[in-house]
Design an enzyme around this catalytic site. Structure first.
Site, PDB file in Angstrom:
ATOM      1  N   LYS A 116       0.758  -1.211   0.000  1.00 12.78           N
ATOM      2  CA  LYS A 116       0.079  -0.128   0.021  1.00 12.78           C
ATOM      3  C   LYS A 116       0.781   1.125   0.094  1.00 12.78           C
ATOM      4  CE  LYS A 116      -3.559  -2.719  -0.013  1.00 12.78           C
ATOM      5  NZ  LYS A 116      -4.270  -3.002  -1.333  1.00 12.78           N
ATOM      6  N   GLU A 199      -0.937   7.660   7.927  1.00 17.90           N
ATOM      7  CA  GLU A 199      -1.603   8.669   7.347  1.00 17.90           C
ATOM      8  C   GLU A 199      -2.104   9.686   8.097  1.00 17.90           C
ATOM      9  OE1 GLU A 199      -3.219   5.965   3.319  1.00 17.90           O
ATOM     10  OE2 GLU A 199      -4.590   6.567   5.020  1.00 17.90           O
ATOM     11  N   HIS A 234     -15.421  -2.524   9.221  1.00 17.51           N
ATOM     12  CA  HIS A 234     -14.783  -2.543   7.750  1.00 17.51           C
ATOM     13  C   HIS A 234     -15.142  -3.742   6.790  1.00 17.51           C
ATOM     14  CE1 HIS A 234     -12.216   0.381   9.011  1.00 17.51           C
ATOM     15  NE2 HIS A 234     -11.519  -0.543  10.077  1.00 17.51           N
ATOM     16  N   ARG A 291      -8.756  -6.772  -7.994  1.00 17.71           N
ATOM     17  CA  ARG A 291      -9.716  -7.987  -8.136  1.00 17.71           C
ATOM     18  C   ARG A 291     -11.293  -7.447  -8.530  1.00 17.71           C
ATOM     19  NH1 ARG A 291      -9.986  -6.692  -2.460  1.00 17.71           N
ATOM     20  NH2 ARG A 291     -11.607  -6.051  -2.095  1.00 17.71           N
TER      21      ARG A 291
HETATM   22  C1  MV4 Z   1      -9.023   5.735   6.494  1.00 18.76           C
HETATM   23  C2  MV4 Z   1      -9.808   6.575   7.009  1.00 18.76           C
HETATM   24  C3  MV4 Z   1      -9.852   7.657   7.675  1.00 18.76           C
HETATM   25  N1  MV4 Z   1      -8.539   8.387   7.334  1.00 18.76           N
HETATM   26  N2  MV4 Z   1      -7.678   6.282   6.397  1.00 18.76           N
HETATM   27  C4  MV4 Z   1     -11.279   1.490   5.858  1.00 18.76           C
HETATM   28  C5  MV4 Z   1     -11.016   0.682   4.597  1.00 18.76           C
HETATM   29  C6  MV4 Z   1      -9.702   1.026   4.099  1.00 18.76           C
HETATM   30  N3  MV4 Z   1      -9.701   0.942   2.833  1.00 18.76           N
HETATM   31  C7  MV4 Z   1      -9.457   2.479   4.433  1.00 18.76           C
HETATM   32  N4  MV4 Z   1     -10.283   2.749   5.681  1.00 18.76           N
HETATM   33  C8  MV4 Z   1     -10.319   3.845   6.068  1.00 18.76           C
HETATM   34  N5  MV4 Z   1      -9.093   4.569   6.092  1.00 18.76           N
HETATM   35  C9  MV4 Z   1      -7.465   7.710   6.940  1.00 18.76           C
HETATM   36  N6  MV4 Z   1      -6.188   8.091   6.796  1.00 18.76           N
HETATM   37  C10 MV4 Z   1     -11.333   6.128   7.039  1.00 18.76           C
HETATM   38  C11 MV4 Z   1     -11.183   4.594   6.713  1.00 18.76           C
HETATM   39  C12 MV4 Z   1     -12.684   4.065   6.538  1.00 18.76           C
HETATM   40  C13 MV4 Z   1     -13.193   3.911   7.936  1.00 18.76           C
HETATM   41  C14 MV4 Z   1     -12.695   4.048   8.935  1.00 18.76           C
HETATM   42  C15 MV4 Z   1     -13.645   3.809  10.246  1.00 18.76           C
HETATM   43  C16 MV4 Z   1     -14.774   3.410  10.296  1.00 18.76           C
HETATM   44  C17 MV4 Z   1     -15.338   2.897   9.074  1.00 18.76           C
HETATM   45  C18 MV4 Z   1     -14.731   3.410   7.983  1.00 18.76           C
HETATM   46  C19 MV4 Z   1     -15.299   3.032   6.699  1.00 18.76           C
HETATM   47  C20 MV4 Z   1     -14.543   3.364   5.381  1.00 18.76           C
HETATM   48  C21 MV4 Z   1     -13.493   3.669   5.401  1.00 18.76           C
END
Ligand code: MV4
Length: 494
Positions: A116, A199, A234, A291
């Site tokens: 990543k 991040e 998630h 995918r």
């Molecule tokens: C984050 C974020 C906020 N800030 N990264 C979750 C899935 C993955 N692909 C990335 N995700 C996230 N990354 C930063 N720097 C918020 C999410 C996020 C999330 C976080 C907490 C609860 C639910 C979430 C749903 C989608 C994405």
């Protein structure tokens, strides 16, 4: 074109891929574990082979057995579906080494995007907006310094992770050192690689992704966005296309960014770029999924493109059947993930025999499932047992149609997420499009009664007025000369 395709998966996605093969007139090979002898994907395929005991490690994850069966059955290609071996570069390599086509991206692309940090670097290099953070794996002292510069709260993520696995938020600088130590050991245990990166933790954001298709001739197109903010731990629960947060201009800029990242990665086949979108419509690249995704049907419903057929076409060396200027999003699609989990009890997995099944159908309804009466739902595999997808001319029409379809769906023998979805479809916040990534876990109450009638009617009218939308062009504007990128010229932030 391929003569015979082996589908290295089970459940609804195996059936989905088999259907595409049947429409193309291609013979199929199913593989199944001891737990799946009577499964729908086994009955649907032209031929089927047992690959071992129920645990996935001993069956659906056995690269050697799957390749051996593909050769024995004289298949010429393998589709991995999602999960299991779909993003395993060793599998893609083993398939190629056996002189079979892998219906997915090249192993190098899976590997490159599997890191990543590398994916962030690539996105930054093409000038796409990326979540503020680091672009290399630093030692802990340097990471703590970088966190101070980025500004708290920060997110620690595993370089080999993805999808929120092994992700942790740190609000207090005093906790950074111990959080890093824990993150390293968790990443090592979960992914066999202790590398982590940081991040800026963004809040009040939506999770929006862009579907792309790339052929082996260098053509890359995008199919617009999917809104995926409604998640729990998630795990996505509801997805829709388009997103209420994405206006045409943002779609064009995000789409162009996704296409450029794919081009920079020499990407081939179907892929998805994940972004966060904030309240001011700024967007930030997060990671790429190499995918076919669970939620691909909502994109298919609004664009009319069969993503699985395109994947097969691409893998057989033919060009994409469509150009960007032929892609339009029409109407609105919603997917509810029906899992065998109890929404009244912390989504506890539910197991048992399906004693009765009544499936929704009718106008605008698409059900993707591997369910049948008599099926045993076990703990061996993912709890996803069906994806209920609907299409409507408008978002409001799609919501009303989803309510109707949910009310028709009867599954007896296990608890399912259907009551959760029924409550969600009645939520005034959902109806109005007012939600972000925290909505399910922090603002949505499963036990509360439905919204009062007056509010409900008002919300539906609001949704109708706000989201009336028919055809949306997904054209990338012409680039401004060879060196510049189209979206820089349009004033994108980085
Ligand atoms: C984050 C974020 C906020 N800030 N990264 C979750 C899935 C993955 N692909 C990335 N995700 C996230 N990354 C930063 N720097 C918020 C999410 C996020 C999330 C976080 C907490 C609860 C639910 C979430 C749903 C989608 C994405």
């Amino acid at each position: 074109m391929f003569q015979k395709i082996l589908v290295a998966n089970r459940g609804e996605i195996a059936v989905r891929v088999l259907r595409a093969c049947r429409e193309l007139g291609v013979e199929t090979v199913a593989v199944y574990s001891d737990a799946d002898r009577n499964a729908l994907h086994v009955r649907y395929a032209t031929e089927a082979y047992n690959i071992g005991p129920a645990p996935a490690r001993e069956s659906y994850l056995r690269i050697d057995k799957i390749v051996e069966i593909a050769l024995r059955a004289k298949a010429d290609a393998i589709h991995p579906g999602y999960g299991f071996l779909a993003e395993n570069p060793q599998f893609a390599r083993a398939v190629a080494a056996a002189d079979l086509a892998f219906i997915g991206p090249p192993a190098q692309a899976i590997q490159a995007m599997g890191n990543k940090v590398e994916a962030r670097k690539l996105a930054q290099q093409v000038g796409a907006p990326v979540v503020p953070g680091v672009y290399e794996t630093l030692d802990d002292a340097a990471m703590i310094q970088a966190a101070a510069t980025i500004g708290y709260p920060v997110m620690i993520k595993a370089a080999a992770g993805g999808g929120g696995k092994g992700m942790r938020r740190v609000d207090d600088p005093a906790e950074m050192a111990s959080a890093l130590a824990r993150a390293h050991s968790e990443a090592a245990a979960a992914f066999g690689d202790d590398a982590v990166y940081i991040e800026k933790a963004l809040s009040g954001v939506r999770h929006v992704e862009i579907q792309i298709l790339a052929d082996s001739k260098g053509n890359v197109i995008h199919l617009g966005e999917r809104e995926c903010s409604l998640q729990r731990r998630h795990q996505k629960l509801v997805e829709e296309a388009p997103s209420v947060a994405v206006v045409d201009k943002l779609r064009i800029t995000m789409g162009a960014a996704a296409v450029q990242i794919a081009q920079a990665a020499n990407y081939v086949n179907a892929g998805t770029m994940e972004f966060l979108v904030d309240k001011d419509s700024n967007f930030y690249f997060l990671e790429m999924n190499t995918r076919l995704q669970v939620e691909h049907p909502v994109t298919e419903l609004v664009t009319g493109v069969d993503i699985v057929k395109e994947q097969i076409r691409i893998a057989s060396g033919r060009p994409l059947s469509l150009r960007q200027e032929n892609i339009v999003m029409r109407g609105w699609a919603i997917e509810c993930r029906i899992t065998a989990e109890d929404p009244y009890n912390h989504f506890l997995p539910s197991v048992g025999k399906i004693t009765k099944l009544q499936e929704p159908t009718g106008p605008g309804v698409r059900l993707e499932t591997g369910l049948y009466e008599g099926m045993e739902v076990s703990l061996f595999y993912d709890p996803l047992i069906a994806k209920l997808c609907v299409w409507g001319e408008t978002r409001a029409a799609a919501i009303l149609r989803m309510r109707r379809a949910l009310s028709e769906f009867q599954i007896m023998g296990v608890s399912t997420a259907i009551p959760f979805h029924q409550k969600m479809m009645e939520s005034t916040n959902f109806m109005g499009g007012h939600f972000d990534t925290r909505f399910v876990e922090e603002k949505f109450e499963m036990h509360q009664g439905g919204a009062p009638d007056k509010e409900r009617v008002a919300a539906v009218i609001g949704a109708l007025l706000t989201h009336e939308r028919r055809q949306t062009a997904l054209n990338i504007p012409p680039t401004q000369g060879a060196s510049g990128s189209a979206w820089r010229a349009r004033g994108w932030k980085n």
